[in-house]
Design a protein around this motif. Structure first.
Motif, PDB file in Angstrom:
ATOM      1  N   ASN A 254       0.788  -1.246   0.000  1.00  0.00           N
ATOM      2  CA  ASN A 254       0.000   0.000   0.000  1.00  0.00           C
ATOM      3  C   ASN A 254       0.818   1.293   0.000  1.00  0.00           C
ATOM      4  O   ASN A 254       0.341   2.314  -0.467  1.00  0.00           O
ATOM      5  N   LEU A 312      -6.831   4.701   2.893  1.00  0.00           N
ATOM      6  CA  LEU A 312      -6.228   3.751   1.965  1.00  0.00           C
ATOM      7  C   LEU A 312      -6.245   2.361   2.586  1.00  0.00           C
ATOM      8  O   LEU A 312      -6.370   1.355   1.893  1.00  0.00           O
ATOM      9  N   VAL A 313      -6.108   2.328   3.894  1.00  0.00           N
ATOM     10  CA  VAL A 313      -6.163   1.047   4.626  1.00  0.00           C
ATOM     11  C   VAL A 313      -7.121   1.212   5.799  1.00  0.00           C
ATOM     12  O   VAL A 313      -7.452   2.327   6.194  1.00  0.00           O
TER      13      VAL A 313
END
Ligand code: CUA
Length: 339
Positions: A254, A312-313
């Motif tokens: 990521n 994003l996570v």
């Protein structure tokens, strides 16, 4: 008089007298010493002019006040006085010369690069980005960001540019400030810190919503410690322990696209090689796991307008990534200075 006191208080506040090593008035480096001397000369000249003018003003107020019984009195009318005119033209010329000579000297001294490129002299690449700083050590193949390590007692040269808009690199207690420009218009300056310590730096050019949060540190250590730091940085093993293995996998999937570890070229985001050694997260947040997770999940809440995408996570994944990042602790150098 009240305005004078308010102004003085404001000046003290703005020079950051409360924070150690963030004051141009307590110089701890060669560049800031030169600038401090210039400030003192200008203040001395201004005080001199102020006192003389105020003395004459007070004298005139008292001597030529209106007296009882003289309401209609008109004093002698004078027009033009060669001697006086010469005096008040020559005195400012002298004062300006007194100010100009050391100013020009300091300007050339600050631009002096006579030892640049010599054997053993360090040149560091500085790149301003919205809203973080990249520091590259091309001779030693080291990349880092936010905390700039330099040796004390020697001159370290900076080659400066920007990846986006104009920023300004300012470490008030050891040097002046210098703009970093986009394009090919590179600037240079040098740092020379007398003592070991952590010196606060700020971006000094309005560059977007998080301009005021674009902080960094200069960490000056002894030349021996500096060599140790370089060696530590060149022998980084980014492998996670078993507990943080999942975090490393998540990081690689990521984050690695923007955040290199090791001597990556200046990526889109800060290099993370020695992340766990930083004095702050993103230059402004106290380093703790909780804060790091909050930052990873939603950096926008801390630094509006930054380039890192939010969410994003998941929070769980961010927690694992944080475990891994907090293992990126590769050098003890400067740790005592930054406490
Ligand atoms: Cu960068 Cu202000």
């Amino acid at each position: 008089l009240r305005a004078f006191f308010i102004f003085s208080a404001l000046t003290l506040l703005l020079t950051g007298c409360g924070v150690d090593n963030l004051s141009a008035l307590k110089p701890k480096g060669y560049g800031s010493d030169l600038l401090f001397d210039l400030m003192m000369i200008s203040i001395a000249i201004m005080l001199f002019v102020f006192i003389i003018v105020m003395a004459i003003y007070t004298f005139v107020l008292i001597r030529y006040r209106q007296r009882k019984g003289q309401e209609d009195f008109i004093p002698k009318q004078t027009e033009g006085n060669k001697a006086l005119e010469v005096i008040w033209t020559v005195i400012p010329i002298i004062l300006l010369l007194v100010l100009a000579v050391p100013t020009v000297q300091a300007t050339f001294d600050l631009a002096d690069e006579s030892t640049k490129g010599d054997e053993g002299v360090t040149t560091i690449e500085v790149t301003g980005n919205q809203y973080w700083w990249h520091f590259g050590y091309p001779d030693d193949e080291i990349s880092t960001s936010q905390d700039l390590y330099i040796p004390t007692g020697e001159r370290v040269y900076l080659d400066m540019k920007s990846s986006d808009v104009i920023h300004s690199f300012w470490v008030p207690s050891i040097a002046g400030k210098m703009d970093t420009n986009p394009g090919d218009n590179d600037n240079t300056m040098y740092l020379e810190a007398y003592e070991e310590g952590v010196y606060w730096g700020h971006c000094a050019e309005l560059c977007g919503p998080s301009h005021s949060l674009m902080d960094f540190r200069v960490i000056a250590v002894s030349p021996e410690e500096y060599d140790q730091w370089k060696e530590d940085m060149q022998n980084v093993d980014p492998e996670a322990t078993a507990e943080a293995q999942e975090g490393q996998d998540l990081y690689e999937n990521n984050c690695m696209g923007c955040h290199a570890i090791g001597d990556g070229a200046a990526g889109q985001g800060p290099n993370m090689t020695n992340f766990a050694n930083r004095t702050k997260i993103a230059g402004v947040i106290e380093p703790s796991k909780e804060n790091l997770v909050d930052w990873i999940v939603n950096p926008e809440q801390f630094k509006p307008g930054n380039q890192m995408p939010a969410n994003l996570v998941s929070e769980d994944e961010a927690s694992q990534i944080a475990d891994y990042l907090m293992e990126l602790d590769h050098s003890d150098v400067g740790a005592s200075a930054s406490e």
